[in-house]
Design an enzyme around this catalytic site. Sequence first.
Site, mmCIF file in Angstrom:
data_model
loop_
_atom_site.group_PDB
_atom_site.id
_atom_site.type_symbol
_atom_site.label_atom_id
_atom_site.label_comp_id
_atom_site.label_asym_id
_atom_site.label_seq_id
_atom_site.Cartn_x
_atom_site.Cartn_y
_atom_site.Cartn_z
ATOM 1 N N SER A 68 0.921 -1.349 0.388
ATOM 2 C CA SER A 68 -0.259 0.243 -0.016
ATOM 3 C C SER A 68 0.298 1.065 0.026
ATOM 4 O O SER A 68 1.730 0.947 0.655
ATOM 5 C CB SER A 68 -0.598 0.854 1.647
ATOM 6 O OG SER A 68 -1.660 1.084 0.698
ATOM 7 N N ASP A 69 0.413 2.137 -0.390
ATOM 8 C CA ASP A 69 0.336 3.932 -0.725
ATOM 9 C C ASP A 69 0.161 4.674 -0.419
ATOM 10 O O ASP A 69 -0.738 4.674 -1.238
ATOM 11 C CB ASP A 69 1.833 3.472 -1.541
ATOM 12 C CG ASP A 69 3.105 4.544 -1.496
ATOM 13 O OD1 ASP A 69 4.554 4.526 -1.390
ATOM 14 O OD2 ASP A 69 2.866 5.882 -1.566
ATOM 15 N N THR A 70 0.656 5.508 -0.555
ATOM 16 C CA THR A 70 -0.334 7.001 0.371
ATOM 17 C C THR A 70 0.082 8.518 -0.164
ATOM 18 O O THR A 70 1.154 9.058 0.309
ATOM 19 C CB THR A 70 -1.192 7.301 1.533
ATOM 20 O OG1 THR A 70 -1.789 5.971 2.244
ATOM 21 C CG2 THR A 70 -1.542 8.324 1.448
#
Length: 192
Positions: A68-70
């Site tokens: 996941s990445d934001t």
Amino acid sequence: MTRLILASQSPRRKKLLEQAGIPFHTISSQVEEKTDPTLSPEELVVSLAMQKAEAVFKKNPENVVLGSDTVVSIDGRVLGKPSDKKEARDMLRMLSGRTHEVFTGVAVLSGDKTRTVCEKASVQFYDLSDEEIDGYIKSGEPFDKAGSYGIQGLGAVLVERISGDYFAIVGLPLAKTIRVLREFDIVGDWQA
């Protein structure tokens, strides 16, 4: 039973999966993130999530891996994690009194399946004084967070309103992620 690996050391992502009763363990991806400036924020976070998941999956192909990445986006500019106090101050000034978007990408991989999703939320900041910005920076919280703030911590006092999935802002759109994990036969204790 299929084993889930979270390709992250993020305490926020770990806490969210634990909250959902999902059994997992973590392995940091240790990948050098490759970014392409031609990608939209949605495409960028999915690409980064995939890079993390693939790096861990290569060494653990018998497992299901979640990456996941934001990122934060304002005025067509993507804001990642600040490298120093000046960059954190510049980002917070840019966000002050304005609405920005937060994008979180999720990639889930197994030996026979790959799924990616992206969730977007909008965040409106209060007008922030220089004193508020400097005080927040002194807390140390901005330095490991996209856009220089953490909504789940002290950064909550900067936020006037949100629209969208709160958990996407924290770093893992939990409800959407749970639904993707079901496709890989990964379920929470409460679902079994």
